[in-house]
Design an enzyme around this catalytic site. Structure first.
Site, mmCIF file in Angstrom:
data_model
loop_
_atom_site.group_PDB
_atom_site.id
_atom_site.type_symbol
_atom_site.label_atom_id
_atom_site.label_comp_id
_atom_site.label_asym_id
_atom_site.label_seq_id
_atom_site.Cartn_x
_atom_site.Cartn_y
_atom_site.Cartn_z
ATOM 1 N N GLN A 1 17.115 39.877 -18.701
ATOM 2 C CA GLN A 1 18.265 40.744 -18.448
ATOM 3 C C GLN A 1 19.142 40.920 -19.693
ATOM 4 O O GLN A 1 20.197 41.547 -19.626
ATOM 5 C CB GLN A 1 19.078 40.247 -17.257
ATOM 6 C CG GLN A 1 19.840 38.959 -17.454
ATOM 7 C CD GLN A 1 20.403 38.454 -16.139
ATOM 8 O OE1 GLN A 1 19.674 38.047 -15.237
ATOM 9 N NE2 GLN A 1 21.721 38.498 -15.999
ATOM 10 N N VAL B 1 37.201 35.375 -8.983
ATOM 11 C CA VAL B 1 38.130 34.276 -9.268
ATOM 12 C C VAL B 1 38.679 34.481 -10.679
ATOM 13 O O VAL B 1 37.923 34.790 -11.611
ATOM 14 C CB VAL B 1 37.416 32.912 -9.145
ATOM 15 C CG1 VAL B 1 38.362 31.773 -9.511
ATOM 16 C CG2 VAL B 1 36.881 32.729 -7.728
ATOM 17 N N GLY C 1 34.591 30.445 -10.692
ATOM 18 C CA GLY C 1 33.992 31.615 -10.022
ATOM 19 C C GLY C 1 32.688 31.227 -9.348
ATOM 20 O O GLY C 1 32.466 31.523 -8.159
ATOM 21 N N HIS C 2 31.829 30.539 -10.098
ATOM 22 C CA HIS C 2 30.567 30.071 -9.519
ATOM 23 C C HIS C 2 30.843 29.074 -8.380
ATOM 24 O O HIS C 2 30.220 29.138 -7.316
ATOM 25 C CB HIS C 2 29.726 29.335 -10.562
ATOM 26 C CG HIS C 2 29.351 30.148 -11.760
ATOM 27 N ND1 HIS C 2 29.841 29.881 -13.016
ATOM 28 C CD2 HIS C 2 28.522 31.214 -11.897
ATOM 29 C CE1 HIS C 2 29.323 30.739 -13.885
ATOM 30 N NE2 HIS C 2 28.529 31.563 -13.233
ATOM 31 N N GLN D 1 31.947 39.328 -6.654
ATOM 32 C CA GLN D 1 32.441 40.706 -6.804
ATOM 33 C C GLN D 1 32.738 41.049 -8.259
ATOM 34 O O GLN D 1 32.779 42.212 -8.635
ATOM 35 C CB GLN D 1 33.698 40.879 -5.930
ATOM 36 C CG GLN D 1 34.379 42.229 -6.010
ATOM 37 C CD GLN D 1 33.481 43.378 -5.543
ATOM 38 O OE1 GLN D 1 32.597 43.190 -4.715
ATOM 39 N NE2 GLN D 1 33.709 44.563 -6.097
ATOM 40 N N LYS D 2 32.914 40.025 -9.100
ATOM 41 C CA LYS D 2 33.166 40.306 -10.519
ATOM 42 C C LYS D 2 32.076 41.204 -11.087
ATOM 43 O O LYS D 2 32.333 42.067 -11.897
ATOM 44 C CB LYS D 2 33.235 39.005 -11.313
ATOM 45 C CG LYS D 2 33.934 39.184 -12.626
ATOM 46 C CD LYS D 2 33.479 38.206 -13.647
ATOM 47 C CE LYS D 2 32.509 38.861 -14.566
ATOM 48 N NZ LYS D 2 31.890 37.985 -15.511
ATOM 49 N N ASP D 3 30.844 40.961 -10.652
ATOM 50 C CA ASP D 3 29.719 41.786 -11.099
ATOM 51 C C ASP D 3 29.416 42.812 -10.005
ATOM 52 O O ASP D 3 28.402 42.732 -9.307
ATOM 53 C CB ASP D 3 28.511 40.900 -11.392
ATOM 54 C CG ASP D 3 28.798 39.924 -12.513
ATOM 55 O OD1 ASP D 3 28.523 40.252 -13.662
ATOM 56 O OD2 ASP D 3 29.353 38.835 -12.232
ATOM 57 N N SER E 1 34.628 33.886 -16.604
ATOM 58 C CA SER E 1 33.294 34.244 -17.063
ATOM 59 C C SER E 1 32.833 33.179 -18.043
ATOM 60 O O SER E 1 33.643 32.649 -18.819
ATOM 61 C CB SER E 1 33.335 35.599 -17.772
ATOM 62 O OG SER E 1 32.167 35.777 -18.551
HETATM 63 P P1 AMP Z 1 26.500 34.424 -13.932
HETATM 64 O O1 AMP Z 1 26.258 32.963 -14.165
HETATM 65 O O2 AMP Z 1 27.556 35.000 -14.809
HETATM 66 O O3 AMP Z 1 25.229 35.230 -13.884
HETATM 67 O O4 AMP Z 1 27.115 34.526 -12.477
HETATM 68 C C1 AMP Z 1 26.478 33.985 -11.355
HETATM 69 C C2 AMP Z 1 27.167 34.462 -10.116
HETATM 70 O O5 AMP Z 1 28.533 34.061 -10.148
HETATM 71 C C3 AMP Z 1 27.149 35.988 -9.988
HETATM 72 O O6 AMP Z 1 26.956 36.335 -8.631
HETATM 73 C C4 AMP Z 1 28.531 36.358 -10.473
HETATM 74 O O7 AMP Z 1 28.993 37.573 -9.912
HETATM 75 C C5 AMP Z 1 29.351 35.194 -9.960
HETATM 76 N N1 AMP Z 1 30.584 35.096 -10.731
HETATM 77 C C6 AMP Z 1 30.716 35.027 -12.075
HETATM 78 N N2 AMP Z 1 32.013 35.011 -12.423
HETATM 79 C C7 AMP Z 1 32.719 35.085 -11.281
HETATM 80 C C8 AMP Z 1 34.111 35.123 -10.970
HETATM 81 N N3 AMP Z 1 35.052 35.079 -11.913
HETATM 82 N N4 AMP Z 1 34.475 35.199 -9.675
HETATM 83 C C9 AMP Z 1 33.536 35.242 -8.693
HETATM 84 N N5 AMP Z 1 32.217 35.208 -8.916
HETATM 85 C C10 AMP Z 1 31.804 35.137 -10.189
#
Ligand code: AMP
Length: 286
Positions: A61, A176, A36-37, A148-150, A185
């Protein structure tokens, strides 16, 4: 690729790039990177000359009793993955540099942070907007990429960018998923084998609602019921909320009119999972 820990060095790289008229993109993350990242890093690579990935588990957060301590971390692996994707700079600051002694300035989007996840995680989005604004100020990117996941996070950051006249373009990449539909995640790592088997019911429940919508169902109550039934059919999942809201005020709607967000959070054991889908057409001008 350079791993940067000090803000002074980050600013230097950013200033040089801007002076050379190169475009900068920032992908803010909390690390423990997955596809996803990395999909956002790839998107950033297509748009910008200098791609900066920030890796920072932002303490502000997380609420009391949340998983700040147990949040998965692996900075070595994160750096390797970033390098493979052609990242230019990985910014891994120390918490004490980001929140120095005496820190007391916060950014708060007031209304749309109150519903959905915000209702269960008071202060969460204040932590998010504060760190995102700080990172935008540090990196000064032309593009900032989010997933978009968040979905609520995307809308809150978009609101902040508009409200504070920030000179940055928000780019949102699609969610993703694992082959069985589970949204990727970092927290998925904490799922037991049984919880991992149960978790895709979340995505299946959302796709059931999508199918109902495609067949003409517009009533929120019916769509929500379908999702609730789908998630609750899995004994290992505990639904925290499911809501259908408009994408402006994030207020519940009774019928899908225009573009609406169907979003949920559920626990698999101790692990909180979120997912969402968009239903309905964008109205003109959106
Ligand atoms: P995080 O490390 O969980 O804070 O996520 C960092 C970025 O990656 C944020 O913009 C999330 O929305 C994005 N992100 C996390 N998981 C996914 C995923 N499965 N698909 C797309 N983007 C993601």
């Amino acid at each position: 690729m350079e791993i940067v820990r000090r803000l002074a060095r980050l600013r230097e790289l950013s200033r040089d790039a801007r002076a050379d008229k190169r475009k900068l993109a920032l992908v803010p993350t909390m690390g423990y990177l997955h596809e996803g990242h990395l999909s956002l890093v790839r998107l950033a690579r297509e748009m910008a000359d200098l791609v900066v990935v920030s890796v920072f588990v932002n303490p502000s957060q997380f609420g009391p009793g949340e998983d700040l301590e147990s949040y998965p971390r692996d900075s070595h692996r994160d750096a390797e993955l970033c390098k493979k994707e052609g990242t230019d700079v990985v910014y891994m600051p120390e918490a004490s540099d980001v929140y120095p002694r005496g820190f007391q300035t916060w950014v708060e989007v007031e209304q749309i942070t109150k519903s959905l996840c915000g209702a269960f995680r008071p202060g969460h989005f204040r932590g998010v907007t504060t760190i995102v604004l700080k990172l935008l100020n540090m990196v000064q990117p032309h593009f900032a990429l989010f997933g978009q996941k968040d979905a609520q996070q995307c809308l809150v950051v978009e609101r902040m960018i508009r409200d504070l006249n920030l000179d940055v373009e928000l780019v949102i990449g699609p969610t993703v998923r694992e082959p069985d539909g589970l949204a990727m995640s970092s927290r998925n790592k904490h799922l037991s084998a049984d919880e991992r088997r149960a978790a895709p019911a979340i995505y299946r429940a959302l796709t059931t609602a999508e199918r109902l919508y495609a067949r003409g169902e517009r009533e929120a109550a019916r769509l929500l019921e379908a999702v609730r039934d789908g998630v609750e059919a899995e004994q290992l999942l505990k639904l925290q909320y499911v809501e259908l809201v408009d994408t402006e005020a994030l207020e519940p709607v009774e019928r899908v009119v225009g573009r609406c967000l169907l979003a949920l959070a559920a626990f698999a054991g101790e692990t909180r999972l979120i997912d969402n889908t968009l239903l309905g057409e964008e109205r003109r001008g959106e």
